[in-house]
Design a protein around this motif. Structure first.
Motif, short mmCIF file in Angstrom:
data_model
loop_
_atom_site.label_atom_id
_atom_site.label_comp_id
_atom_site.label_asym_id
_atom_site.label_seq_id
_atom_site.Cartn_x
_atom_site.Cartn_y
_atom_site.Cartn_z
N LEU A 1 0.83 -1.20 0.00
CA LEU A 1 0.00 0.00 0.00
C LEU A 1 0.87 1.25 0.00
O LEU A 1 0.58 2.20 -0.73
CB LEU A 1 -0.95 -0.01 1.19
CG LEU A 1 -1.89 1.19 1.29
CD1 LEU A 1 -2.82 1.22 0.09
CD2 LEU A 1 -2.67 1.13 2.58
N VAL A 2 1.93 1.22 0.81
CA VAL A 2 2.83 2.38 0.87
C VAL A 2 3.51 2.59 -0.48
O VAL A 2 3.61 3.73 -0.95
CB VAL A 2 3.89 2.21 1.99
CG1 VAL A 2 4.93 3.29 1.93
CG2 VAL A 2 3.21 2.20 3.35
N ASN A 3 3.95 1.50 -1.12
CA ASN A 3 4.57 1.63 -2.43
C ASN A 3 3.60 2.17 -3.48
O ASN A 3 3.99 2.95 -4.34
CB ASN A 3 5.15 0.29 -2.90
CG ASN A 3 6.44 -0.04 -2.21
OD1 ASN A 3 7.16 0.85 -1.77
ND2 ASN A 3 6.75 -1.31 -2.10
N ALA A 4 2.36 1.76 -3.43
CA ALA A 4 1.37 2.26 -4.37
C ALA A 4 1.13 3.75 -4.18
O ALA A 4 1.03 4.51 -5.15
CB ALA A 4 0.06 1.48 -4.22
N VAL A 5 1.05 4.19 -2.93
CA VAL A 5 0.87 5.61 -2.64
C VAL A 5 2.07 6.41 -3.13
O VAL A 5 1.92 7.47 -3.76
CB VAL A 5 0.63 5.84 -1.13
CG1 VAL A 5 0.68 7.31 -0.78
CG2 VAL A 5 -0.70 5.24 -0.73
N LEU A 6 3.28 5.91 -2.88
CA LEU A 6 4.48 6.61 -3.35
C LEU A 6 4.55 6.65 -4.87
O LEU A 6 4.99 7.65 -5.45
CB LEU A 6 5.73 5.95 -2.77
CG LEU A 6 5.95 6.14 -1.28
CD1 LEU A 6 7.15 5.33 -0.82
CD2 LEU A 6 6.13 7.61 -0.95
N ALA A 7 4.12 5.59 -5.54
CA ALA A 7 4.11 5.58 -7.00
C ALA A 7 3.15 6.64 -7.55
O ALA A 7 3.49 7.37 -8.49
CB ALA A 7 3.73 4.20 -7.51
N VAL A 8 1.98 6.75 -6.95
CA VAL A 8 1.00 7.75 -7.39
C VAL A 8 1.54 9.15 -7.13
O VAL A 8 1.45 10.03 -8.00
CB VAL A 8 -0.36 7.53 -6.69
CG1 VAL A 8 -1.29 8.70 -6.93
CG2 VAL A 8 -0.98 6.23 -7.18
#
Length: 92
Positions: A1-8
């Protein structure tokens, strides 16, 4: 989830994020390089001002956040792209 937020967050159209470079390259053929930089710089300025709408209330609630993009590189891109001074050529 953290990686997805950082990607966005990294894909936001602002400098120095990757989204700023992508947006600049996509806009340059249609508007020209200088105008593309100014458009992305303006988007970054707007996003950096809007981040305070998130950071200040969170800080008041005791939650520390880091939320890109930063204001300075976007303001410089927005202000300086069309104001390049020509360098005088010295005759040989």
């Amino acid at each position: 989830l953290v990686n997805a937020v950082l990607a966005v967050l990294n894909l936001l159209p602002a400098f120095p994020l990757d989204g700023g470079a992508i947006a600049r390259h996509l806009l340059a053929p249609r508007f020209g390089a200088d105008t593309a930089v100014r458009i992305v710089g303006f988007c970054g300025v707007v996003l950096s001002i809007l981040r305070f709408a998130v950071i200040v209330p969170a800080a008041m609630a005791g939650i520390l956040l880091w939320f890109p993009p930063s204001f300075r590189p976007n303001w410089r891109a927005f202000r300086a792209a069309g104001n390049k001074k020509s360098v005088p050529q010295h005759p040989a």
